[in-house]
Design a protein around this motif. Structure first.
Motif, PDB file in Angstrom:
ATOM      1  N   SER A  13      67.729  80.904  12.667  1.00 16.84           N
ATOM      2  CA  SER A  13      68.855  81.764  13.042  1.00 16.84           C
ATOM      3  C   SER A  13      69.151  82.794  11.946  1.00 16.84           C
ATOM      4  O   SER A  13      69.495  83.939  12.247  1.00 16.84           O
ATOM      5  N   LEU A  14      68.999  82.412  10.681  1.00 18.24           N
ATOM      6  CA  LEU A  14      69.196  83.380   9.596  1.00 18.24           C
ATOM      7  C   LEU A  14      68.097  84.439   9.613  1.00 18.24           C
ATOM      8  O   LEU A  14      68.374  85.631   9.415  1.00 18.24           O
ATOM      9  N   HIS A  15      66.877  84.031   9.870  1.00 14.22           N
ATOM     10  CA  HIS A  15      65.765  84.974   9.975  1.00 14.22           C
ATOM     11  C   HIS A  15      66.045  85.982  11.088  1.00 14.22           C
ATOM     12  O   HIS A  15      65.897  87.193  10.903  1.00 14.22           O
ATOM     13  N   ARG A  49      84.006  81.976  13.352  1.00 10.70           N
ATOM     14  CA  ARG A  49      84.045  81.365  14.682  1.00 10.70           C
ATOM     15  C   ARG A  49      82.671  80.841  15.116  1.00 10.70           C
ATOM     16  O   ARG A  49      82.228  81.055  16.238  1.00 10.70           O
ATOM     17  N   GLY A  50      81.980  80.174  14.189  1.00 12.68           N
ATOM     18  CA  GLY A  50      80.698  79.562  14.485  1.00 12.68           C
ATOM     19  C   GLY A  50      79.507  80.507  14.508  1.00 12.68           C
ATOM     20  O   GLY A  50      78.383  80.084  14.757  1.00 12.68           O
ATOM     21  N   GLU A  51      79.736  81.794  14.227  1.00 14.40           N
ATOM     22  CA  GLU A  51      78.669  82.790  14.262  1.00 14.40           C
ATOM     23  C   GLU A  51      78.360  83.272  12.843  1.00 14.40           C
ATOM     24  O   GLU A  51      79.260  83.578  12.068  1.00 14.40           O
ATOM     25  N   VAL A  52      77.054  83.352  12.511  1.00 14.91           N
ATOM     26  CA  VAL A  52      76.638  83.903  11.221  1.00 14.91           C
ATOM     27  C   VAL A  52      76.897  85.398  11.245  1.00 14.91           C
ATOM     28  O   VAL A  52      76.413  86.110  12.128  1.00 14.91           O
ATOM     29  N   VAL A  53      77.680  85.883  10.278  1.00 16.51           N
ATOM     30  CA  VAL A  53      78.000  87.312  10.202  1.00 16.51           C
ATOM     31  C   VAL A  53      77.576  87.924   8.870  1.00 16.51           C
ATOM     32  O   VAL A  53      77.721  89.129   8.670  1.00 16.51           O
ATOM     33  N   GLY A  54      77.033  87.090   7.961  1.00 14.18           N
ATOM     34  CA  GLY A  54      76.587  87.610   6.686  1.00 14.18           C
ATOM     35  C   GLY A  54      75.690  86.627   5.964  1.00 14.18           C
ATOM     36  O   GLY A  54      75.729  85.422   6.223  1.00 14.18           O
ATOM     37  N   PHE A  55      74.871  87.174   5.066  1.00 14.03           N
ATOM     38  CA  PHE A  55      73.944  86.353   4.300  1.00 14.03           C
ATOM     39  C   PHE A  55      73.652  87.024   2.966  1.00 14.03           C
ATOM     40  O   PHE A  55      73.589  88.252   2.874  1.00 14.03           O
ATOM     41  N   ALA A  56      73.470  86.214   1.925  1.00 12.54           N
ATOM     42  CA  ALA A  56      73.057  86.720   0.616  1.00 12.54           C
ATOM     43  C   ALA A  56      72.186  85.670  -0.048  1.00 12.54           C
ATOM     44  O   ALA A  56      72.285  84.480   0.256  1.00 12.54           O
ATOM     45  N   ARG A  57      71.314  86.146  -0.956  1.00 11.49           N
ATOM     46  CA  ARG A  57      70.521  85.203  -1.737  1.00 11.49           C
ATOM     47  C   ARG A  57      70.324  85.743  -3.140  1.00 11.49           C
ATOM     48  O   ARG A  57      70.333  86.953  -3.359  1.00 11.49           O
ATOM     49  N   GLY A  58      70.195  84.822  -4.100  1.00  7.63           N
ATOM     50  CA  GLY A  58      70.002  85.198  -5.486  1.00  7.63           C
ATOM     51  C   GLY A  58      68.992  84.308  -6.178  1.00  7.63           C
ATOM     52  O   GLY A  58      68.763  83.173  -5.774  1.00  7.63           O
ATOM     53  N   ILE A  59      68.396  84.868  -7.197  1.00  8.77           N
ATOM     54  CA  ILE A  59      67.429  84.158  -8.020  1.00  8.77           C
ATOM     55  C   ILE A  59      67.957  84.209  -9.447  1.00  8.77           C
ATOM     56  O   ILE A  59      68.295  85.281  -9.945  1.00  8.77           O
TER      57      ILE A  59
END
Length: 129
Positions: A13-15, A49-59
Protein backbone atom coordinates in the motif's frame (compact mmCIF):
# COMPACT_ATOMS: atom_id res chain seq x y z
CA UNK A 1 -3.83 12.21 12.36
CA UNK A 2 -1.45 9.46 13.43
CA UNK A 3 2.29 9.48 12.68
CA UNK A 4 4.08 6.17 13.20
CA UNK A 5 6.71 3.83 11.80
CA UNK A 6 5.65 1.78 8.80
CA UNK A 7 4.36 -1.75 9.34
CA UNK A 8 5.77 -4.67 7.30
CA UNK A 9 2.23 -5.45 6.13
CA UNK A 10 2.01 -1.99 4.48
CA UNK A 11 4.76 -2.38 1.88
CA UNK A 12 2.36 -2.80 -1.05
CA UNK A 13 0.00 0.00 0.00
CA UNK A 14 2.90 2.39 0.67
CA UNK A 15 4.44 1.50 -2.70
CA UNK A 16 1.11 2.22 -4.39
CA UNK A 17 0.77 5.54 -2.49
CA UNK A 18 4.23 6.67 -3.58
CA UNK A 19 3.68 5.65 -7.21
CA UNK A 20 0.37 7.54 -7.34
CA UNK A 21 2.07 10.65 -5.96
CA UNK A 22 4.96 10.86 -8.42
CA UNK A 23 7.66 8.72 -6.85
CA UNK A 24 7.48 5.60 -9.05
CA UNK A 25 10.91 6.42 -10.49
CA UNK A 26 12.41 6.26 -6.99
CA UNK A 27 10.66 3.21 -5.53
CA UNK A 28 10.91 0.68 -8.39
CA UNK A 29 9.04 -2.56 -7.93
CA UNK A 30 7.32 -3.54 -4.70
CA UNK A 31 10.19 -5.93 -4.01
CA UNK A 32 12.78 -3.17 -4.56
CA UNK A 33 10.81 -0.81 -2.32
CA UNK A 34 10.67 -3.47 0.40
CA UNK A 35 14.48 -3.66 0.25
CA UNK A 36 14.70 0.17 0.48
CA UNK A 37 12.56 0.08 3.61
CA UNK A 38 14.66 -2.69 5.14
CA UNK A 39 17.80 -0.58 4.58
CA UNK A 40 16.23 2.56 6.08
CA UNK A 41 16.79 3.18 9.76
CA UNK A 42 13.73 5.43 10.08
CA UNK A 43 10.32 5.55 8.44
CA UNK A 44 7.20 7.57 9.09
CA UNK A 45 3.64 7.04 7.90
CA UNK A 46 0.84 9.59 8.29
CA UNK A 47 -2.63 8.11 8.61
CA UNK A 48 -5.92 10.01 8.64
CA UNK A 49 -9.16 8.09 9.17
CA UNK A 50 -7.42 4.82 8.30
CA UNK A 51 -5.96 6.16 5.03
CA UNK A 52 -2.23 6.68 4.35
CA UNK A 53 -1.80 10.36 3.46
CA UNK A 54 1.96 10.74 3.89
CA UNK A 55 5.26 8.91 4.05
CA UNK A 56 8.90 9.69 4.85
CA UNK A 57 12.09 7.71 5.23
CA UNK A 58 15.57 8.45 6.52
CA UNK A 59 18.97 6.86 6.65
CA UNK A 60 21.20 7.66 9.63
CA UNK A 61 23.91 6.43 11.92
CA UNK A 62 21.94 8.12 14.72
CA UNK A 63 24.99 9.91 16.08
CA UNK A 64 26.44 12.23 13.45
CA UNK A 65 24.88 12.06 10.00
CA UNK A 66 21.45 11.56 8.52
CA UNK A 67 19.86 11.71 5.09
CA UNK A 68 16.18 12.51 4.72
CA UNK A 69 15.45 10.47 1.62
CA UNK A 70 11.81 11.25 0.93
CA UNK A 71 8.87 13.17 2.33
CA UNK A 72 5.62 12.71 0.43
CA UNK A 73 2.19 14.07 1.39
CA UNK A 74 -0.98 13.63 -0.66
CA UNK A 75 -1.79 16.99 -2.30
CA UNK A 76 -5.14 17.36 -0.56
CA UNK A 77 -3.41 17.13 2.84
CA UNK A 78 -0.55 19.55 2.20
CA UNK A 79 -0.44 22.63 4.40
CA UNK A 80 -1.97 20.76 7.37
CA UNK A 81 1.26 20.06 9.25
CA UNK A 82 1.58 16.46 8.08
CA UNK A 83 4.90 16.98 6.28
CA UNK A 84 6.38 18.71 9.32
CA UNK A 85 5.17 15.88 11.58
CA UNK A 86 6.72 13.28 9.25
CA UNK A 87 10.06 15.11 9.26
CA UNK A 88 9.97 15.45 13.06
CA UNK A 89 9.31 11.71 13.39
CA UNK A 90 12.36 10.97 11.23
CA UNK A 91 14.86 13.47 12.64
CA UNK A 92 13.63 13.23 16.23
CA UNK A 93 15.39 15.25 18.89
CA UNK A 94 18.92 14.17 17.94
CA UNK A 95 20.56 17.58 17.93
CA UNK A 96 23.94 15.92 17.40
CA UNK A 97 22.93 14.67 13.94
CA UNK A 98 23.42 16.79 10.83
CA UNK A 99 20.57 15.95 8.46
CA UNK A 100 20.84 16.56 4.72
CA UNK A 101 18.31 16.26 1.93
CA UNK A 102 17.73 17.06 -1.71
CA UNK A 103 15.12 19.80 -2.04
CA UNK A 104 14.57 19.81 -5.79
CA UNK A 105 10.79 19.71 -5.94
CA UNK A 106 8.74 22.87 -6.23
CA UNK A 107 8.18 24.47 -2.84
CA UNK A 108 10.62 22.13 -1.07
CA UNK A 109 13.30 24.72 -0.14
CA UNK A 110 10.77 26.97 1.58
CA UNK A 111 9.09 24.06 3.36
CA UNK A 112 12.33 22.65 4.73
CA UNK A 113 13.65 26.10 5.70
CA UNK A 114 10.66 26.43 8.06
CA UNK A 115 11.81 23.20 9.73
CA UNK A 116 15.32 24.48 10.41
CA UNK A 117 17.13 23.31 7.27
CA UNK A 118 19.34 25.79 5.45
CA UNK A 119 20.98 25.90 2.05
CA UNK A 120 24.44 24.37 2.16
CA UNK A 121 27.41 25.30 0.03
CA UNK A 122 29.44 22.32 1.22
CA UNK A 123 27.38 19.41 -0.09
CA UNK A 124 28.37 17.54 -3.22
CA UNK A 125 26.70 14.60 -4.89
CA UNK A 126 27.59 11.74 -7.15
CA UNK A 127 24.42 10.82 -9.03
CA UNK A 128 23.42 7.26 -9.71
CA UNK A 129 23.71 5.98 -13.26
Amino acid sequence: MQIRDHLPSEVESLHRFLCIHGWAHRVGTTEWFDRLLAASQRTAVAVVRGEVVGFARGITDGMSNGYLSMVVVAPEYRGCGIGAALVQHIVGKGDGVTWVLRAGREGAPGFFAKLGFSLSTTAMERRRA
